[in-house]
Enzyme design. Structure first.
Site, PDB file in Angstrom:
ATOM      1  N   GLY A 129     -40.221   5.010  69.243  1.00 56.01           N
ATOM      2  CA  GLY A 129     -41.625   5.003  68.829  1.00 56.01           C
ATOM      3  C   GLY A 129     -42.274   3.659  69.079  1.00 56.01           C
ATOM      4  O   GLY A 129     -42.383   3.196  70.208  1.00 56.01           O
ATOM      5  N   GLY A 182     -44.272  16.941  57.085  1.00 64.39           N
ATOM      6  CA  GLY A 182     -44.660  16.819  58.479  1.00 64.39           C
ATOM      7  C   GLY A 182     -43.712  15.974  59.314  1.00 64.39           C
ATOM      8  O   GLY A 182     -44.005  15.668  60.474  1.00 64.39           O
ATOM      9  N   GLU A 185     -40.443  19.566  62.508  1.00 61.60           N
ATOM     10  CA  GLU A 185     -41.191  20.704  63.041  1.00 61.60           C
ATOM     11  C   GLU A 185     -40.766  21.995  62.345  1.00 61.60           C
ATOM     12  O   GLU A 185     -39.725  22.053  61.677  1.00 61.60           O
ATOM     13  CB  GLU A 185     -40.924  20.827  64.549  1.00 61.60           C
ATOM     14  CG  GLU A 185     -41.295  19.605  65.361  1.00 61.60           C
ATOM     15  CD  GLU A 185     -42.797  19.425  65.492  1.00 61.60           C
ATOM     16  OE1 GLU A 185     -43.546  20.402  65.236  1.00 61.60           O
ATOM     17  OE2 GLU A 185     -43.220  18.308  65.844  1.00 61.60           O
ATOM     18  N   LYS A 200     -32.740  10.105  74.139  1.00 57.22           N
ATOM     19  CA  LYS A 200     -33.044   8.687  73.978  1.00 57.22           C
ATOM     20  C   LYS A 200     -31.852   7.794  74.323  1.00 57.22           C
ATOM     21  O   LYS A 200     -32.012   6.738  74.947  1.00 57.22           O
ATOM     22  CB  LYS A 200     -33.524   8.430  72.547  1.00 57.22           C
ATOM     23  CG  LYS A 200     -34.844   9.110  72.236  1.00 57.22           C
ATOM     24  CD  LYS A 200     -35.207   9.022  70.771  1.00 57.22           C
ATOM     25  CE  LYS A 200     -36.522   9.729  70.480  1.00 57.22           C
ATOM     26  NZ  LYS A 200     -36.861   9.735  69.039  1.00 57.22           N
TER      27      LYS A 200
END
Length: 405
Positions: A129, A182, A185, A200
């Site tokens: 991220g 949230g 999913e 990753k």
């Protein structure tokens, strides 16, 4: 003026537009780069959005616009994200992406296409991220041989394991809570089965060792079998935590990479990485251990990493900049997991006498409610599998086996 087109106006795409628009003055002041969003591609319209007039439904509007310098691919999925990225590179436009799936599957080809056309393909946001990890591995650590990379690479699974550890939650309840907030999913398979982390870790392994392994070619074990008992017992056995870890290392002239739950010793920097945060530990021959920590997902943290790549292109457009370069790995480049050596955590039915029939000595053990948990001395994966069979032959059930980092 650097003109940017954004493909996809979802979470990352809209976040990228927000970062550029809100902080354009800060970016210009700090870097000298003046960024301008010229097109945003999406299937939807966004009436009332400050970016409403920039929306286009036709990729040709972007590919045929000679004023577009950089294309940000924030679509997700393999296609048409890969196809649009390749077309943009072939048209002489730089491409920045957060799409780990495309980088993991097509990174070699897209990097070669970028080099051939004199542009750059950057993907800082594809791993971790908002955590800076890609560029540091390409440049700041370039003078080091990288011995290994171990990382908590998925915020959803880390949140679930944190809830199990800190609040005693069962896996199913922690997953439901992650979905309600949230973090997970509706279909959490990619996260909880380890596929997201696998994509990753192969990217990080490619940066470290120059070979891109297919995510489908590595051992991948998720967290669905982690029991709250094991989380509690790991703490009792020397203060270990349990994390889902992507790991890559050089094994002779081969690369060993895999994803699996691991017991993390209290002294390891990854031990206290909790909630939705990510942590990546890079072990180098000269620097030693370098720890990268931060929010591994989220709209603005991820968009921040995307824009960092946009700025990197903007300020280095007239100079030779460091770029990733690797080739696709073949089967002969991949080391078998059977050779990997580490300590192992076992939980078995029965008392310590049952344990002693298979292991002459262990590092530490605890017996509760007719079950014994213990941590072995370092053994190979092949030896650990053989020990499981030996327990079965002695009428003892192995209830859990988890590798120790």
């Amino acid at each position: 003026m650097i003109n940017v087109a954004i493909l996809g106006f979802g979470v990352v795409g809209s976040g990228t537009a927000e970062v550029i628009e809100k902080n354009k003055d800060v970016i210009k002041e700090k870097t000298g780069a003046e960024l301008c969003i010229k097109h945003i591609l999406d299937l939807r319209d966004f009436p009332g959005s400050p970016f409403e007039k920039l929306i286009t439904h036709d990729f040709n509007d972007i590919i045929n616009d000679g004023e577009v310098d950089i294309v940000v691919e924030a679509m997700g999925g393999a296609h048409p994200a890969y196809d649009f990225s390749k077309a943009a590179l072939e048209a002489g436009k730089h491409v920045v992406t957060s799409n780990k799936l495309v980088v993991a599957q097509f990174g070699t080809e897209l990097l070669e296409t970028a080099e051939k056309n004199g542009v750059r393909y950057l993907f800082e946001a594809s791993v971790g991220g908002g955590i800076p990890i890609i560029k540091p591995m390409m440049s700041d650590l370039a003078q080091n041989r990288i011995d290994s990379v171990s990382g908590i690479l998925n915020g959803t699974t880390n949140y679930i394991l944190t809830q199990m550890s800190e609040n005693g939650a069962e896996f199913s309840d922690a997953l439901k809570e992650a979905q309600a907030k949230g973090y997970a999913e509706a279909d959490p398979t990619s996260d909880i089965e380890g596929h997201d982390a696998a994509r990753k870790i192969v990217i990080l392994a490619a940066l470290a060792y120059g070979k891109l392994i297919s995510p489908d070619a590595i051992y991948c074990e998720g967290i669905t079998k982690i029991d709250s008992k094991d989380v509690a017992l790991a703490e009792k056995l020397g203060g270990h935590s349990i994390k889902l870890i992507g790991h890559a290392e050089k094994a002779g002239d081969k690369i060993l990479a895999f994803v699996a739950p691991r017991l993390i010793p209290a002294a390891n920097p990854l031990h206290d990485v909790s909630d939705v945060f990510n942590g990546i530990l890079v072990s180098c021959d000269m620097l030693g251990d370098a720890m990268f920590y931060g929010r591994g997902a989220g709209k603005l943290p991820t968009a921040s990493a995307v824009v960092s790549d946009v700025i990197d292109i903007a300020v280095k457009s007239e100079m030779k900049a460091a770029s990733a370069k690797w080739e696709d790995a073949s089967d002969s480049d991949i080391a078998p997991l059977a050779d990997y050596v580490c300590a192992h955590y076992f939980r078995i039915s029965g008392c310590e006498k049952c344990m002693a029939k298979v292991f002459e000595s262990v590092e530490r053990s605890v017996t509760e409610n007719g079950e014994t948990a213990f941590i072995t001395k370092p053994i190979s994966e092949a030896e650990a599998v053989a020990k499981e069979k030996a327990f079965a032959e002695n009428g003892t059930k192995v209830l859990a086996r988890i590798r120790v980092l």
